[in-house]
Design a protein around this motif. Sequence first.
Motif, PDB file in Angstrom:
ATOM      1  N   THR A 171      30.047  23.930 -34.344  1.00 19.30           N
ATOM      2  CA  THR A 171      29.177  25.101 -34.494  1.00 19.30           C
ATOM      3  C   THR A 171      27.695  24.775 -34.358  1.00 19.30           C
ATOM      4  O   THR A 171      26.861  25.678 -34.409  1.00 19.30           O
ATOM      5  N   SER A 172      27.365  23.510 -34.186  1.00 21.18           N
ATOM      6  CA  SER A 172      25.953  23.142 -34.052  1.00 21.18           C
ATOM      7  C   SER A 172      25.835  21.805 -33.325  1.00 21.18           C
ATOM      8  O   SER A 172      26.819  21.070 -33.176  1.00 21.18           O
ATOM      9  N   GLY A 173      24.624  21.496 -32.878  1.00 20.71           N
ATOM     10  CA  GLY A 173      24.337  20.193 -32.295  1.00 20.71           C
ATOM     11  C   GLY A 173      25.224  19.824 -31.126  1.00 20.71           C
ATOM     12  O   GLY A 173      25.548  20.646 -30.268  1.00 20.71           O
ATOM     13  N   ILE A 174      25.625  18.561 -31.095  1.00 22.80           N
ATOM     14  CA  ILE A 174      26.453  18.064 -30.002  1.00 22.80           C
ATOM     15  C   ILE A 174      27.779  18.813 -29.945  1.00 22.80           C
ATOM     16  O   ILE A 174      28.262  19.165 -28.863  1.00 22.80           O
ATOM     17  N   GLY A 175      28.376  19.085 -31.085  1.00 21.52           N
ATOM     18  CA  GLY A 175      29.667  19.770 -31.101  1.00 21.52           C
ATOM     19  C   GLY A 175      29.609  21.128 -30.435  1.00 21.52           C
ATOM     20  O   GLY A 175      30.512  21.500 -29.671  1.00 21.52           O
ATOM     21  N   PHE A 176      28.551  21.877 -30.699  1.00 22.94           N
ATOM     22  CA  PHE A 176      28.425  23.190 -30.065  1.00 22.94           C
ATOM     23  C   PHE A 176      28.212  23.044 -28.560  1.00 22.94           C
ATOM     24  O   PHE A 176      28.752  23.830 -27.774  1.00 22.94           O
ATOM     25  N   ALA A 177      27.440  22.031 -28.163  1.00 22.08           N
ATOM     26  CA  ALA A 177      27.236  21.797 -26.729  1.00 22.08           C
ATOM     27  C   ALA A 177      28.560  21.450 -26.046  1.00 22.08           C
ATOM     28  O   ALA A 177      28.820  21.869 -24.914  1.00 22.08           O
ATOM     29  N   VAL A 178      29.417  20.694 -26.731  1.00 20.31           N
ATOM     30  CA  VAL A 178      30.750  20.399 -26.193  1.00 20.31           C
ATOM     31  C   VAL A 178      31.538  21.696 -26.030  1.00 20.31           C
ATOM     32  O   VAL A 178      32.186  21.930 -25.000  1.00 20.31           O
ATOM     33  N   ALA A 179      31.489  22.555 -27.049  1.00 20.80           N
ATOM     34  CA  ALA A 179      32.211  23.826 -26.987  1.00 20.80           C
ATOM     35  C   ALA A 179      31.718  24.678 -25.823  1.00 20.80           C
ATOM     36  O   ALA A 179      32.517  25.267 -25.084  1.00 20.80           O
ATOM     37  N   GLU A 180      30.404  24.747 -25.645  1.00 24.20           N
ATOM     38  CA  GLU A 180      29.832  25.526 -24.535  1.00 24.20           C
ATOM     39  C   GLU A 180      30.305  25.013 -23.190  1.00 24.20           C
ATOM     40  O   GLU A 180      30.725  25.786 -22.312  1.00 24.20           O
ATOM     41  N   GLN A 181      30.231  23.697 -23.007  1.00 22.49           N
ATOM     42  CA  GLN A 181      30.606  23.134 -21.710  1.00 22.49           C
ATOM     43  C   GLN A 181      32.103  23.230 -21.470  1.00 22.49           C
ATOM     44  O   GLN A 181      32.546  23.450 -20.332  1.00 22.49           O
ATOM     45  N   ALA A 182      32.895  23.079 -22.521  1.00 17.04           N
ATOM     46  CA  ALA A 182      34.349  23.208 -22.365  1.00 17.04           C
ATOM     47  C   ALA A 182      34.725  24.644 -22.001  1.00 17.04           C
ATOM     48  O   ALA A 182      35.571  24.875 -21.135  1.00 17.04           O
ATOM     49  N   ALA A 183      34.086  25.604 -22.667  1.00 17.18           N
ATOM     50  CA  ALA A 183      34.351  27.008 -22.352  1.00 17.18           C
ATOM     51  C   ALA A 183      33.945  27.327 -20.923  1.00 17.18           C
ATOM     52  O   ALA A 183      34.652  28.037 -20.204  1.00 17.18           O
ATOM     53  N   ALA A 184      32.797  26.781 -20.497  1.00 13.32           N
ATOM     54  CA  ALA A 184      32.341  27.002 -19.127  1.00 13.32           C
ATOM     55  C   ALA A 184      33.292  26.388 -18.112  1.00 13.32           C
ATOM     56  O   ALA A 184      33.382  26.856 -16.969  1.00 13.32           O
ATOM     57  N   ALA A 185      34.018  25.336 -18.530  1.00  8.63           N
ATOM     58  CA  ALA A 185      34.987  24.679 -17.645  1.00  8.63           C
ATOM     59  C   ALA A 185      36.344  25.376 -17.650  1.00  8.63           C
ATOM     60  O   ALA A 185      37.285  24.898 -17.016  1.00  8.63           O
ATOM     61  N   GLY A 186      36.441  26.481 -18.392  1.00  9.89           N
ATOM     62  CA  GLY A 186      37.674  27.250 -18.396  1.00  9.89           C
ATOM     63  C   GLY A 186      38.610  26.985 -19.546  1.00  9.89           C
ATOM     64  O   GLY A 186      39.741  27.481 -19.556  1.00  9.89           O
ATOM     65  N   ALA A 187      38.166  26.206 -20.535  1.00  8.74           N
ATOM     66  CA  ALA A 187      39.023  25.902 -21.683  1.00  8.74           C
ATOM     67  C   ALA A 187      38.939  27.007 -22.732  1.00  8.74           C
ATOM     68  O   ALA A 187      37.947  27.749 -22.808  1.00  8.74           O
ATOM     69  N   ASP A 188      39.981  27.099 -23.539  1.00  3.09           N
ATOM     70  CA  ASP A 188      39.972  27.954 -24.718  1.00  3.09           C
ATOM     71  C   ASP A 188      39.561  27.080 -25.897  1.00  3.09           C
ATOM     72  O   ASP A 188      40.241  26.095 -26.193  1.00  3.09           O
ATOM     73  N   VAL A 189      38.456  27.413 -26.556  1.00  6.86           N
ATOM     74  CA  VAL A 189      37.925  26.539 -27.596  1.00  6.86           C
ATOM     75  C   VAL A 189      38.095  27.152 -28.979  1.00  6.86           C
ATOM     76  O   VAL A 189      38.023  28.371 -29.160  1.00  6.86           O
ATOM     77  N   VAL A 190      38.328  26.272 -29.933  1.00  2.00           N
ATOM     78  CA  VAL A 190      38.357  26.626 -31.347  1.00  2.00           C
ATOM     79  C   VAL A 190      37.335  25.746 -32.036  1.00  2.00           C
ATOM     80  O   VAL A 190      37.450  24.515 -31.992  1.00  2.00           O
ATOM     81  N   VAL A 191      36.315  26.351 -32.639  1.00  2.00           N
ATOM     82  CA  VAL A 191      35.298  25.574 -33.335  1.00  2.00           C
ATOM     83  C   VAL A 191      35.503  25.728 -34.842  1.00  2.00           C
ATOM     84  O   VAL A 191      35.892  26.791 -35.321  1.00  2.00           O
ATOM     85  N   ALA A 192      35.242  24.653 -35.562  1.00  2.83           N
ATOM     86  CA  ALA A 192      35.414  24.663 -37.014  1.00  2.83           C
ATOM     87  C   ALA A 192      34.215  24.022 -37.679  1.00  2.83           C
ATOM     88  O   ALA A 192      33.641  23.059 -37.171  1.00  2.83           O
ATOM     89  N   SER A 193      33.849  24.574 -38.825  1.00  5.47           N
ATOM     90  CA  SER A 193      32.711  24.084 -39.599  1.00  5.47           C
ATOM     91  C   SER A 193      32.904  24.516 -41.038  1.00  5.47           C
ATOM     92  O   SER A 193      33.672  25.442 -41.326  1.00  5.47           O
ATOM     93  N   SER A 194      32.195  23.856 -41.937  1.00  4.33           N
ATOM     94  CA  SER A 194      32.315  24.187 -43.362  1.00  4.33           C
ATOM     95  C   SER A 194      31.498  25.415 -43.746  1.00  4.33           C
ATOM     96  O   SER A 194      31.640  25.925 -44.857  1.00  4.33           O
ATOM     97  N   ASN A 195      30.650  25.913 -42.846  1.00  2.81           N
ATOM     98  CA  ASN A 195      29.754  27.026 -43.147  1.00  2.81           C
ATOM     99  C   ASN A 195      30.188  28.263 -42.358  1.00  2.81           C
ATOM    100  O   ASN A 195      30.123  28.269 -41.134  1.00  2.81           O
ATOM    101  N   GLN A 196      30.628  29.283 -43.064  1.00  7.02           N
ATOM    102  CA  GLN A 196      31.137  30.478 -42.394  1.00  7.02           C
ATOM    103  C   GLN A 196      30.071  31.157 -41.540  1.00  7.02           C
ATOM    104  O   GLN A 196      30.372  31.678 -40.451  1.00  7.02           O
ATOM    105  N   GLY A 197      28.820  31.142 -42.014  1.00  7.45           N
ATOM    106  CA  GLY A 197      27.742  31.743 -41.235  1.00  7.45           C
ATOM    107  C   GLY A 197      27.578  31.063 -39.885  1.00  7.45           C
ATOM    108  O   GLY A 197      27.398  31.729 -38.849  1.00  7.45           O
ATOM    109  N   ARG A 198      27.648  29.711 -39.870  1.00  6.28           N
ATOM    110  CA  ARG A 198      27.530  28.981 -38.600  1.00  6.28           C
ATOM    111  C   ARG A 198      28.740  29.239 -37.707  1.00  6.28           C
ATOM    112  O   ARG A 198      28.612  29.297 -36.484  1.00  6.28           O
ATOM    113  N   VAL A 199      29.911  29.362 -38.328  1.00  2.00           N
ATOM    114  CA  VAL A 199      31.113  29.666 -37.552  1.00  2.00           C
ATOM    115  C   VAL A 199      30.959  31.006 -36.849  1.00  2.00           C
ATOM    116  O   VAL A 199      31.228  31.139 -35.643  1.00  2.00           O
ATOM    117  N   ASP A 200      30.517  32.012 -37.581  1.00  2.00           N
ATOM    118  CA  ASP A 200      30.359  33.345 -37.008  1.00  2.00           C
ATOM    119  C   ASP A 200      29.313  33.350 -35.896  1.00  2.00           C
ATOM    120  O   ASP A 200      29.522  33.956 -34.833  1.00  2.00           O
TER     121      ASP A 200
END
Length: 238
Positions: free
Chosen positions: A14-43
């Motif tokens: 949901t932040s930093g490098i992890g979020f950048a990975v999620a963005e690039q994976a989604a752009a590559a056509g993947a279905d992503v699931v992101v997880a974090s301890s903070n619900q606000g950041r998840v949303d």
Amino acid sequence: MSLTGKKIVIIGGTSGIGFAVAEQAAAAGADVVVASSNQGRVDAATKRLGAPAEGRCLNVADGNAIAAFFEQVGEFDHLVYTAGESLLIKPLVDTTPQEARAVFERRFWGAFLSAKYAAPRLRDGGSITFSSGVLAIRPLSGTALTAGITGGIEALSRALAVELAPLRVNVIQPGVIRTELWDGSVPDPEAFLQGAGSELLTRRVGTAEEAAAAYLFVLANAYVTGTTLAIDGGAALV
């Protein structure tokens, strides 16, 4: 080599490098699931990623919560673990056992248990990618705990690559990357980043997007396993 249609779980996504990975994976056509301890950041992260990205709240210091999380996720293709709050930069004599244990639980124990509960659910051709850091090989004063954990993560990755084969296990070793991680780690983040960058061969620190590209490489390349890939601007050489 394609990530199209692959389901990728990113713990710390949901932040930093992890979020950048999620963005690039989604752009590559993947279905992503992101997880974090903070619900606000998840949303916020799932809103930025857009459909069909999913977000879940997960406390990586809670082994039972990790087990339940992967049971809910079901079968998937790749796990990326980038979770970890601000770095603890503190002399050994001033570090309390409680502080040390909290960092260990998030950065090592959470990674270990995530691999344990994820492995049975990873599909053929799947992988696990951990995160370490240049402190594993170039520690600074006050970073004994983080250096020990990152070194341990690299050893864990190699051992699991052998044990879980043909499931692939790798680790990315970032150097100093410009993310919000430093906001809670050093008194003046911008001065720190400028100073750190001036000493590197690249004459600047890296970006989250540059680091994320390394994660996508090891996810997609089915012949890479047991590897530690450094993305550090040449930090290991200076």
